[in-house]
Design a protein around this motif. Structure first.
Motif, PDB file in Angstrom:
ATOM      1  N   PHE A  45     -67.144 -49.101   5.836  1.00 10.96           N
ATOM      2  CA  PHE A  45     -67.758 -49.297   4.535  1.00 10.96           C
ATOM      3  C   PHE A  45     -69.208 -49.715   4.732  1.00 10.96           C
ATOM      4  CE2 PHE A  45     -63.282 -50.312   4.492  1.00 10.96           C
ATOM      5  CZ  PHE A  45     -62.805 -49.461   3.509  1.00 10.96           C
ATOM      6  N   GLU A  46     -70.081 -49.131   3.951  1.00  7.76           N
ATOM      7  CA  GLU A  46     -71.502 -49.489   4.013  1.00  7.76           C
ATOM      8  C   GLU A  46     -72.019 -49.711   2.600  1.00  7.76           C
ATOM      9  OE1 GLU A  46     -75.503 -47.142   5.153  1.00  7.76           O
ATOM     10  OE2 GLU A  46     -74.164 -47.546   6.855  1.00  7.76           O
ATOM     11  N   VAL A  47     -72.694 -50.837   2.410  1.00  7.60           N
ATOM     12  CA  VAL A  47     -73.310 -51.150   1.125  1.00  7.60           C
ATOM     13  C   VAL A  47     -74.813 -50.960   1.286  1.00  7.60           C
ATOM     14  CG1 VAL A  47     -73.640 -52.893  -0.666  1.00  7.60           C
ATOM     15  CG2 VAL A  47     -71.482 -52.832   0.634  1.00  7.60           C
ATOM     16  N   VAL A  48     -75.377 -50.047   0.492  1.00 13.66           N
ATOM     17  CA  VAL A  48     -76.809 -49.769   0.543  1.00 13.66           C
ATOM     18  C   VAL A  48     -77.441 -50.306  -0.740  1.00 13.66           C
ATOM     19  CG1 VAL A  48     -78.591 -47.989   0.690  1.00 13.66           C
ATOM     20  CG2 VAL A  48     -76.433 -47.705   1.954  1.00 13.66           C
ATOM     21  N   MET A  49     -78.436 -51.168  -0.567  1.00 11.47           N
ATOM     22  CA  MET A  49     -79.103 -51.790  -1.699  1.00 11.47           C
ATOM     23  C   MET A  49     -80.575 -51.394  -1.718  1.00 11.47           C
ATOM     24  SD  MET A  49     -77.083 -55.149  -0.660  1.00 11.47           S
ATOM     25  CE  MET A  49     -77.275 -54.485   0.965  1.00 11.47           C
ATOM     26  N   TYR A  50     -81.077 -51.158  -2.910  1.00 11.71           N
ATOM     27  CA  TYR A  50     -82.493 -50.854  -3.093  1.00 11.71           C
ATOM     28  C   TYR A  50     -82.860 -51.138  -4.540  1.00 11.71           C
ATOM     29  CZ  TYR A  50     -80.677 -46.332  -4.753  1.00 11.71           C
ATOM     30  OH  TYR A  50     -79.994 -45.349  -5.426  1.00 11.71           O
ATOM     31  N   SER A  51     -84.120 -50.986  -4.848  1.00 10.90           N
ATOM     32  CA  SER A  51     -84.644 -51.218  -6.192  1.00 10.90           C
ATOM     33  C   SER A  51     -84.434 -52.673  -6.609  1.00 10.90           C
ATOM     34  CB  SER A  51     -84.019 -50.230  -7.184  1.00 10.90           C
ATOM     35  OG  SER A  51     -84.668 -50.291  -8.423  1.00 10.90           O
TER      36      SER A  51
ATOM     37  N   ILE B  94     -71.373 -61.826   2.260  1.00  6.62           N
ATOM     38  CA  ILE B  94     -72.053 -60.789   3.038  1.00  6.62           C
ATOM     39  C   ILE B  94     -72.020 -61.139   4.519  1.00  6.62           C
ATOM     40  CG2 ILE B  94     -74.327 -59.785   3.554  1.00  6.62           C
ATOM     41  CD1 ILE B  94     -74.841 -59.703   0.526  1.00  6.62           C
ATOM     42  N   GLU B  95     -72.330 -62.373   4.863  1.00  7.83           N
ATOM     43  CA  GLU B  95     -72.293 -62.796   6.273  1.00  7.83           C
ATOM     44  C   GLU B  95     -70.910 -62.614   6.862  1.00  7.83           C
ATOM     45  OE1 GLU B  95     -73.897 -66.613   7.323  1.00  7.83           O
ATOM     46  OE2 GLU B  95     -75.648 -66.320   6.036  1.00  7.83           O
ATOM     47  N   THR B  96     -69.896 -63.027   6.136  1.00  7.66           N
ATOM     48  CA  THR B  96     -68.514 -62.925   6.619  1.00  7.66           C
ATOM     49  C   THR B  96     -68.104 -61.473   6.808  1.00  7.66           C
ATOM     50  OG1 THR B  96     -67.930 -65.000   5.526  1.00  7.66           O
ATOM     51  CG2 THR B  96     -66.115 -63.532   6.117  1.00  7.66           C
ATOM     52  N   LEU B  97     -68.348 -60.644   5.800  1.00  9.01           N
ATOM     53  CA  LEU B  97     -67.954 -59.229   5.879  1.00  9.01           C
ATOM     54  C   LEU B  97     -68.724 -58.491   6.966  1.00  9.01           C
ATOM     55  CD1 LEU B  97     -67.622 -58.472   2.073  1.00  9.01           C
ATOM     56  CD2 LEU B  97     -65.774 -58.338   3.770  1.00  9.01           C
ATOM     57  N   ALA B  98     -70.011 -58.764   7.091  1.00  6.87           N
ATOM     58  CA  ALA B  98     -70.829 -58.089   8.111  1.00  6.87           C
ATOM     59  C   ALA B  98     -70.350 -58.429   9.512  1.00  6.87           C
ATOM     60  CB  ALA B  98     -72.297 -58.462   7.936  1.00  6.87           C
TER      61      ALA B  98
ATOM     62  N   GLU C  40     -67.294 -58.828  10.427  1.00 11.27           N
ATOM     63  CA  GLU C  40     -65.972 -58.255  10.690  1.00 11.27           C
ATOM     64  C   GLU C  40     -66.018 -56.911  11.396  1.00 11.27           C
ATOM     65  OE1 GLU C  40     -63.645 -58.407   7.108  1.00 11.27           O
ATOM     66  OE2 GLU C  40     -63.720 -60.581   7.060  1.00 11.27           O
ATOM     67  N   GLY C  41     -67.137 -56.229  11.339  1.00  9.09           N
ATOM     68  CA  GLY C  41     -67.275 -54.991  12.102  1.00  9.09           C
ATOM     69  C   GLY C  41     -67.096 -53.691  11.345  1.00  9.09           C
ATOM     70  N   ASN C  42     -66.282 -53.658  10.293  1.00 10.96           N
ATOM     71  CA  ASN C  42     -66.103 -52.379   9.598  1.00 10.96           C
ATOM     72  C   ASN C  42     -66.885 -52.309   8.287  1.00 10.96           C
ATOM     73  OD1 ASN C  42     -64.353 -54.167   8.220  1.00 10.96           O
ATOM     74  ND2 ASN C  42     -62.888 -52.548   7.755  1.00 10.96           N
ATOM     75  N   VAL C  43     -67.706 -53.338   8.016  1.00  7.74           N
ATOM     76  CA  VAL C  43     -68.551 -53.356   6.822  1.00  7.74           C
ATOM     77  C   VAL C  43     -69.995 -53.608   7.255  1.00  7.74           C
ATOM     78  CG1 VAL C  43     -69.029 -54.468   4.607  1.00  7.74           C
ATOM     79  CG2 VAL C  43     -66.665 -54.296   5.429  1.00  7.74           C
ATOM     80  N   SER C  44     -70.906 -52.800   6.730  1.00  4.25           N
ATOM     81  CA  SER C  44     -72.325 -53.024   7.013  1.00  4.25           C
ATOM     82  C   SER C  44     -73.094 -53.086   5.696  1.00  4.25           C
ATOM     83  CB  SER C  44     -72.892 -51.932   7.922  1.00  4.25           C
ATOM     84  OG  SER C  44     -72.769 -50.666   7.317  1.00  4.25           O
ATOM     85  N   PHE C  45     -74.201 -53.803   5.741  1.00  3.19           N
ATOM     86  CA  PHE C  45     -75.069 -53.974   4.580  1.00  3.19           C
ATOM     87  C   PHE C  45     -76.465 -53.521   4.969  1.00  3.19           C
ATOM     88  CE2 PHE C  45     -71.555 -56.815   3.976  1.00  3.19           C
ATOM     89  CZ  PHE C  45     -71.282 -56.722   2.623  1.00  3.19           C
TER      90      PHE C  45
ATOM     91  N   ASP D  87     -78.996 -55.256   7.621  1.00  5.99           N
ATOM     92  CA  ASP D  87     -79.912 -54.394   8.377  1.00  5.99           C
ATOM     93  C   ASP D  87     -80.876 -53.700   7.428  1.00  5.99           C
ATOM     94  OD1 ASP D  87     -78.647 -54.873  10.920  1.00  5.99           O
ATOM     95  OD2 ASP D  87     -77.042 -53.529  10.272  1.00  5.99           O
ATOM     96  N   VAL D  88     -82.002 -53.297   7.966  1.00 11.01           N
ATOM     97  CA  VAL D  88     -83.031 -52.612   7.186  1.00 11.01           C
ATOM     98  C   VAL D  88     -83.023 -51.130   7.539  1.00 11.01           C
ATOM     99  CG1 VAL D  88     -85.512 -52.488   6.697  1.00 11.01           C
ATOM    100  CG2 VAL D  88     -84.435 -54.716   7.162  1.00 11.01           C
ATOM    101  N   VAL D  89     -83.069 -50.275   6.508  1.00 15.85           N
ATOM    102  CA  VAL D  89     -83.190 -48.828   6.695  1.00 15.85           C
ATOM    103  C   VAL D  89     -84.499 -48.382   6.057  1.00 15.85           C
ATOM    104  CG1 VAL D  89     -80.709 -48.368   6.850  1.00 15.85           C
ATOM    105  CG2 VAL D  89     -81.817 -48.314   4.617  1.00 15.85           C
ATOM    106  N   PRO D  90     -85.130 -47.329   6.573  1.00 18.82           N
ATOM    107  CA  PRO D  90     -86.418 -46.897   6.021  1.00 18.82           C
ATOM    108  C   PRO D  90     -86.369 -46.558   4.532  1.00 18.82           C
ATOM    109  CG  PRO D  90     -85.984 -45.799   8.110  1.00 18.82           C
ATOM    110  CD  PRO D  90     -84.732 -46.525   7.729  1.00 18.82           C
ATOM    111  N   ASP D  91     -85.277 -45.927   4.082  1.00 16.37           N
ATOM    112  CA  ASP D  91     -85.172 -45.488   2.696  1.00 16.37           C
ATOM    113  C   ASP D  91     -83.711 -45.546   2.262  1.00 16.37           C
ATOM    114  OD1 ASP D  91     -84.671 -43.313   0.588  1.00 16.37           O
ATOM    115  OD2 ASP D  91     -86.864 -43.469   0.599  1.00 16.37           O
ATOM    116  N   GLY D  92     -83.404 -46.327   1.241  1.00 16.40           N
ATOM    117  CA  GLY D  92     -82.027 -46.491   0.787  1.00 16.40           C
ATOM    118  C   GLY D  92     -81.407 -45.209   0.271  1.00 16.40           C
ATOM    119  N   ILE D  93     -82.156 -44.450  -0.504  1.00 14.46           N
ATOM    120  CA  ILE D  93     -81.624 -43.201  -1.053  1.00 14.46           C
ATOM    121  C   ILE D  93     -81.336 -42.213   0.070  1.00 14.46           C
ATOM    122  CG2 ILE D  93     -82.145 -41.203  -2.512  1.00 14.46           C
ATOM    123  CD1 ILE D  93     -83.754 -43.187  -4.305  1.00 14.46           C
ATOM    124  N   LEU D  94     -82.250 -42.084   1.011  1.00  8.38           N
ATOM    125  CA  LEU D  94     -82.035 -41.183   2.140  1.00  8.38           C
ATOM    126  C   LEU D  94     -80.822 -41.622   2.963  1.00  8.38           C
ATOM    127  CD1 LEU D  94     -82.968 -38.723   3.706  1.00  8.38           C
ATOM    128  CD2 LEU D  94     -84.504 -40.215   5.003  1.00  8.38           C
TER     129      LEU D  94
END
Length: 137
Positions: free
Chosen positions: A56-62, A79-83, A85-90, A112-119
């Motif tokens: 599972f991955e949660v992507v946040m932007y805007s 968020i800290e707890t879920l991150a 656990e290994g199968n969830v990323s933010f 974690d930071v990604v260059p573009d949330g939509i991408l």
């Protein structure tokens, strides 16, 4: 009737087996609403516990920036707890961070930071990930 019951049991068994297959789901969060943040965490927590072999991955932007700020988030501990656990990323969008003038040291541990949330979401979908748009009213 006996044949019908046998066929029904076979179908139900197949459905149960299908649900045990690992899945990959990306959650899209753009809202500043804390209710949306809390329901997202509730959904991800439930699913990650029910399907521990899934990703599972949660992507946040805007406007979702506050969801991942250590000093503003109503779901920081979750968020800290879920991150951890290994199968969830933010993931938070770098463009959003730039717009709100936020640095990585302000983020909740495990985000974690990604260059573009939509991408990021589009790439996950291209890899076959399911998509959930989180919204709360």
């Amino acid at each position: 009737m006996r044949k019908f019951v046998s066929v029904l049991m076979l179908l139900i068994g197949g459905l149960v087996m299908a649900q045990e297959k690992p899945v990959k789901i990306v959650f899209d969060v753009t809202s500043a609403d804390e209710g949306t943040h809390q329901s997202t965490i509730r959904h991800v927590k439930f699913m990650s516990e029910a399907y521990p072999e899934s990703e599972f991955e949660v992507v946040m932007y805007s406007k979702a920036m506050n969801m991942v700020l250590a000093d503003k988030s109503s779901v920081a501990k979750d968020i800290e707890t879920l991150a951890a656990e290994g199968n969830v990323s933010f993931k938070i969008c770098q463009g959003t961070m730039n717009r709100y003038k936020v640095s990585e040291d302000q983020l909740i541990k495990g985000v974690d930071v990604v260059p573009d949330g939509i991408l990021e979401i589009i790439q996950k979908q291209a890899e076959g990930w399911g998509y959930i748009k989180e919204a709360h009213q």
